[in-house]
Design a protein around this motif. Structure first.
Motif, PDB file in Angstrom:
ATOM      1  N   ALA A 362       0.853  -1.196   0.095  1.00  0.00           N
ATOM      2  CA  ALA A 362       0.004   0.031  -0.004  1.00  0.00           C
ATOM      3  C   ALA A 362       0.888   1.336   0.084  1.00  0.00           C
ATOM      4  O   ALA A 362       0.564   2.212  -0.724  1.00  0.00           O
ATOM      5  CB  ALA A 362      -0.745  -0.116   1.188  1.00  0.00           C
ATOM      6  N   ALA A 363       1.996   1.289   0.758  1.00  0.00           N
ATOM      7  CA  ALA A 363       2.817   2.364   0.821  1.00  0.00           C
ATOM      8  C   ALA A 363       3.565   2.506  -0.416  1.00  0.00           C
ATOM      9  O   ALA A 363       3.874   3.735  -0.958  1.00  0.00           O
ATOM     10  CB  ALA A 363       3.725   2.279   1.996  1.00  0.00           C
ATOM     11  N   ALA A 364       4.284   1.525  -1.097  1.00  0.00           N
ATOM     12  CA  ALA A 364       5.061   1.584  -2.228  1.00  0.00           C
ATOM     13  C   ALA A 364       4.272   1.508  -3.437  1.00  0.00           C
ATOM     14  O   ALA A 364       5.259   1.756  -4.686  1.00  0.00           O
ATOM     15  CB  ALA A 364       6.135   0.302  -2.046  1.00  0.00           C
ATOM     16  N   LYS A 365       3.062   1.381  -3.569  1.00  0.00           N
ATOM     17  CA  LYS A 365       2.384   0.992  -4.699  1.00  0.00           C
ATOM     18  C   LYS A 365       2.298   2.157  -5.680  1.00  0.00           C
ATOM     19  O   LYS A 365       2.687   2.057  -6.783  1.00  0.00           O
ATOM     20  CB  LYS A 365       0.887   0.805  -4.459  1.00  0.00           C
ATOM     21  CG  LYS A 365       0.188   0.336  -5.745  1.00  0.00           C
ATOM     22  CD  LYS A 365      -1.475  -0.132  -5.298  1.00  0.00           C
ATOM     23  CE  LYS A 365      -1.972  -0.507  -6.602  1.00  0.00           C
ATOM     24  NZ  LYS A 365      -3.394  -0.862  -6.306  1.00  0.00           N
ATOM     25  N   PRO A 366       2.200   3.562  -5.314  1.00  0.00           N
ATOM     26  CA  PRO A 366       2.529   4.628  -6.035  1.00  0.00           C
ATOM     27  C   PRO A 366       3.692   4.842  -6.640  1.00  0.00           C
ATOM     28  O   PRO A 366       3.901   5.192  -7.726  1.00  0.00           O
ATOM     29  CB  PRO A 366       1.887   5.687  -5.303  1.00  0.00           C
ATOM     30  CG  PRO A 366       1.138   5.235  -4.210  1.00  0.00           C
ATOM     31  CD  PRO A 366       1.702   3.536  -3.777  1.00  0.00           C
ATOM     32  N   TRP A 367       4.766   4.553  -5.807  1.00  0.00           N
ATOM     33  CA  TRP A 367       6.214   4.713  -6.186  1.00  0.00           C
ATOM     34  C   TRP A 367       6.765   3.711  -7.132  1.00  0.00           C
ATOM     35  O   TRP A 367       7.211   4.044  -8.236  1.00  0.00           O
ATOM     36  CB  TRP A 367       6.922   4.671  -4.924  1.00  0.00           C
ATOM     37  CG  TRP A 367       8.641   4.832  -5.256  1.00  0.00           C
ATOM     38  CD1 TRP A 367       9.393   6.201  -5.570  1.00  0.00           C
ATOM     39  CD2 TRP A 367       9.400   3.734  -5.503  1.00  0.00           C
ATOM     40  NE1 TRP A 367      10.267   5.878  -5.917  1.00  0.00           N
ATOM     41  CE2 TRP A 367      10.949   4.557  -5.777  1.00  0.00           C
ATOM     42  CE3 TRP A 367       9.490   2.384  -5.125  1.00  0.00           C
ATOM     43  CZ2 TRP A 367      11.904   3.714  -6.154  1.00  0.00           C
ATOM     44  CZ3 TRP A 367      10.546   1.627  -5.416  1.00  0.00           C
ATOM     45  CH2 TRP A 367      11.700   2.429  -5.730  1.00  0.00           C
ATOM     46  N   LEU A 368       6.125   2.525  -7.169  1.00  0.00           N
ATOM     47  CA  LEU A 368       6.515   1.409  -8.190  1.00  0.00           C
ATOM     48  C   LEU A 368       5.840   1.995  -9.410  1.00  0.00           C
ATOM     49  O   LEU A 368       6.425   1.394 -10.476  1.00  0.00           O
ATOM     50  CB  LEU A 368       6.145   0.016  -7.287  1.00  0.00           C
ATOM     51  CG  LEU A 368       6.946  -0.531  -6.082  1.00  0.00           C
ATOM     52  CD1 LEU A 368       6.211  -1.660  -5.595  1.00  0.00           C
ATOM     53  CD2 LEU A 368       8.326  -0.706  -6.970  1.00  0.00           C
ATOM     54  N   GLU A 369       4.713   2.116  -9.238  1.00  0.00           N
ATOM     55  CA  GLU A 369       3.832   2.495 -10.414  1.00  0.00           C
ATOM     56  C   GLU A 369       4.570   3.698 -11.427  1.00  0.00           C
ATOM     57  O   GLU A 369       4.988   3.796 -12.474  1.00  0.00           O
ATOM     58  CB  GLU A 369       2.372   2.693 -10.241  1.00  0.00           C
ATOM     59  CG  GLU A 369       1.563   1.594  -9.839  1.00  0.00           C
ATOM     60  CD  GLU A 369       0.233   2.027  -9.545  1.00  0.00           C
ATOM     61  OE1 GLU A 369      -0.249   3.044  -9.853  1.00  0.00           O
ATOM     62  OE2 GLU A 369      -0.690   1.147  -9.016  1.00  0.00           O
ATOM     63  N   GLN A 370       4.995   4.534 -10.536  1.00  0.00           N
ATOM     64  CA  GLN A 370       5.568   5.815 -11.184  1.00  0.00           C
ATOM     65  C   GLN A 370       6.966   5.577 -11.711  1.00  0.00           C
ATOM     66  O   GLN A 370       7.364   6.028 -12.888  1.00  0.00           O
ATOM     67  CB  GLN A 370       5.590   6.885 -10.053  1.00  0.00           C
ATOM     68  CG  GLN A 370       6.461   8.090 -10.407  1.00  0.00           C
ATOM     69  CD  GLN A 370       6.379   9.274  -9.405  1.00  0.00           C
ATOM     70  OE1 GLN A 370       5.575   9.369  -8.351  1.00  0.00           O
ATOM     71  NE2 GLN A 370       7.225  10.190  -9.737  1.00  0.00           N
ATOM     72  N   GLN A 371       7.736   4.657 -10.893  1.00  0.00           N
ATOM     73  CA  GLN A 371       9.170   4.642 -11.316  1.00  0.00           C
ATOM     74  C   GLN A 371       9.423   3.348 -12.372  1.00  0.00           C
ATOM     75  O   GLN A 371      10.044   3.432 -13.107  1.00  0.00           O
ATOM     76  CB  GLN A 371       9.994   4.359 -10.175  1.00  0.00           C
ATOM     77  CG  GLN A 371       9.974   5.649  -9.149  1.00  0.00           C
ATOM     78  CD  GLN A 371      10.702   6.800  -9.922  1.00  0.00           C
ATOM     79  OE1 GLN A 371      11.542   6.690 -10.551  1.00  0.00           O
ATOM     80  NE2 GLN A 371      10.308   7.975  -9.506  1.00  0.00           N
TER      81      GLN A 371
END
Length: 420
Positions: A362-371
């Motif tokens: 839940a915490a890393a999902k936006p970062w993984l999608e973005q990067q």
């Protein structure tokens, strides 16, 4: 049921060491499941990047290299393809549609793709999903650009934003096409593929950027062509980077592939995307398995820590075992008690590990999608993950038998007389 309650009460009396054991198991479980989920989702993400394309054609090189630069925008082509070769192949009776791809420029580290309307009509990803626009329209003017969803979000670009493209595919470029700016006319909906991180322009627009370039450098002075002057020129491409083909019948795939690979006009390579993906994964499988193996050993280390904690406390608990024997507990009950303690610690570790996994996703999902364009769903454990958890539980059961057997033997020998 009575033994389970007794095991939990015994662990509660040793709550500090039990908590440390649970945390160690939880962290190892989190690592193992994270590696497994990233591995499976990365493979699924790669596989869903392009669908419905029968052949990808580029300059003769390696199949993996061609797949990487044409689909994933990684690396560069060894050579370009002449436009007349593209026209000749795309006019074959077996070909239903063809998508030309022209790469080589960028904007703030994002790749620029020159193509035509066939790209929006026929490109498919996932399970035969078509590209859709969340805002605006397709490019129609020479200096129109359509952005991928990630670019619009990360850079804050909107319809009408002016773009200055740079020569080359690097994150930093010192040669820019400042005399021919583009304007955003459309933003694509999120796809979870490299399309999200690509700027799409027309082939004519790509040609206009380089119409006054000579030997890889822009012309100066009288030789320079302005943006308006470029509109008056014939901007039919002379070369492209690669192209995708969709065929009338799948049965013709291998026949046309062989024909392209033997093309007399220039050295070309035609690949099947699915086969090239399998080849890519076979290259990565060694690192993939090594990472999974390391995670398994981390889990085993956590379980060995649990075994050590239980074994080290056995001597201190011999009086406890003797008291249990005095109230009617049999050696088999003592054995079962120790096994239940080991299983309880493991179950608690697995539960905490799953909680940490979902919190981390839940915490890393936006970062993984973005990067990285990697989607990790907050879904129930997959069958492969359940097998891993079952294996951990079975291993803990086997390890729990070691101190349980020792306690069983001691219970038989000690009775009520304890040697201190």
């Amino acid at each position: 049921m009575y033994l389970m309650r007794l095991a939990l009460q015994s662990l509660a009396n040793r709550r500090f060491s039990a908590l440390l054991t649970v945390i160690a198991i939880a962290l190892s479980v989190t690592l193992l499941l994270s590696v497994e989920r990233v591995r499976t989702e990365a493979r699924a993400s790669f596989a869903s990047t392009v669908s419905g394309t029968d052949l990808i054609v580029g300059a003769r090189s390696g199949s993996v290299q061609l797949l990487l630069y044409s689909v994933f925008r990684i690396g560069n082509a060894t050579n370009n393809i002449r436009w007349d070769s593209f026209e000749q192949i795309s006019s074959q009776p077996q070909v239903k549609w063809a998508i030309p791809l022209s790469l080589g420029d960028s904007h703030r580290g994002f790749r620029v793709l020159g193509t035509n309307q066939a790209y929006f009509d026929h490109y498919r990803f996932g399970r035969d999903q078509a590209l859709t626009l969340s805002q605006g329209k397709r490019f129609s003017d020479l200096y129109d650009a359509v952005l991928g969803a990630d670019i619009a979000r990360e850079l804050g670009y909107q319809l009408g934003t002016e773009l200055v493209l740079a020569h080359g595919a690097g994150a930093v470029s010192f040669v820019k096409h400042a005399d021919k700016p583009f304007h955003v006319v459309g933003i694509l909906a999120k796809t979870g593929t490299p399309v999200d991180r690509t700027i799409h322009i027309s082939l004519e627009g790509m040609e206009a950027l380089h119409v006054d370039w000579q030997q890889g450098m822009p012309a100066r002075g009288a030789g320079q062509v302005s943006a308006e002057q470029a509109r008056q020129l014939d901007l039919t491409p002379t070369a492209i980077t690669a192209f995708m083909l969709g065929l009338e019948r799948r049965i013709d795939t291998f026949t046309l592939q062989r024909k392209i690979n033997e093309f007399s006009g220039e050295p070309l390579l035609a690949i099947l995307p699915g086969v090239a993906l399998q080849e890519l994964w076979s290259l990565l499988s060694v690192a993939e398995k090594a990472l999974l193996l390391v995670s398994v050993f981390v889990v085993l280390t956590g379980l060995v820590g649990m075994l050590t904690a239980i074994l080290s406390g056995l001597n201190e608990r011999r009086r406890e075992m003797a008291v249990l024997r005095s109230v009617g507990a049999r050696p088999l009950h003592i054995f079962s008690l120790l096994v239940l303690e080991a299983v309880s610690l493991t179950l608690a570790g697995i539960a905490l590990g799953l909680a940490l996994l979902y919190a981390g996703i839940a915490a890393a999902k936006p970062w993984l999608e973005q990067q990285y364009g990697l989607f990790l769903p907050l879904a129930w454990p997959t069958p492969s993950e359940l097998k891993l958890l079952g294996g951990i539980l079975a291993a803990s059961l086997l390890m729990g038998c070691i101190p349980a057997w020792r306690a069983y033997r001691q219970a038989l020998l000690d009775g009520l007389s304890i040697r201190l």
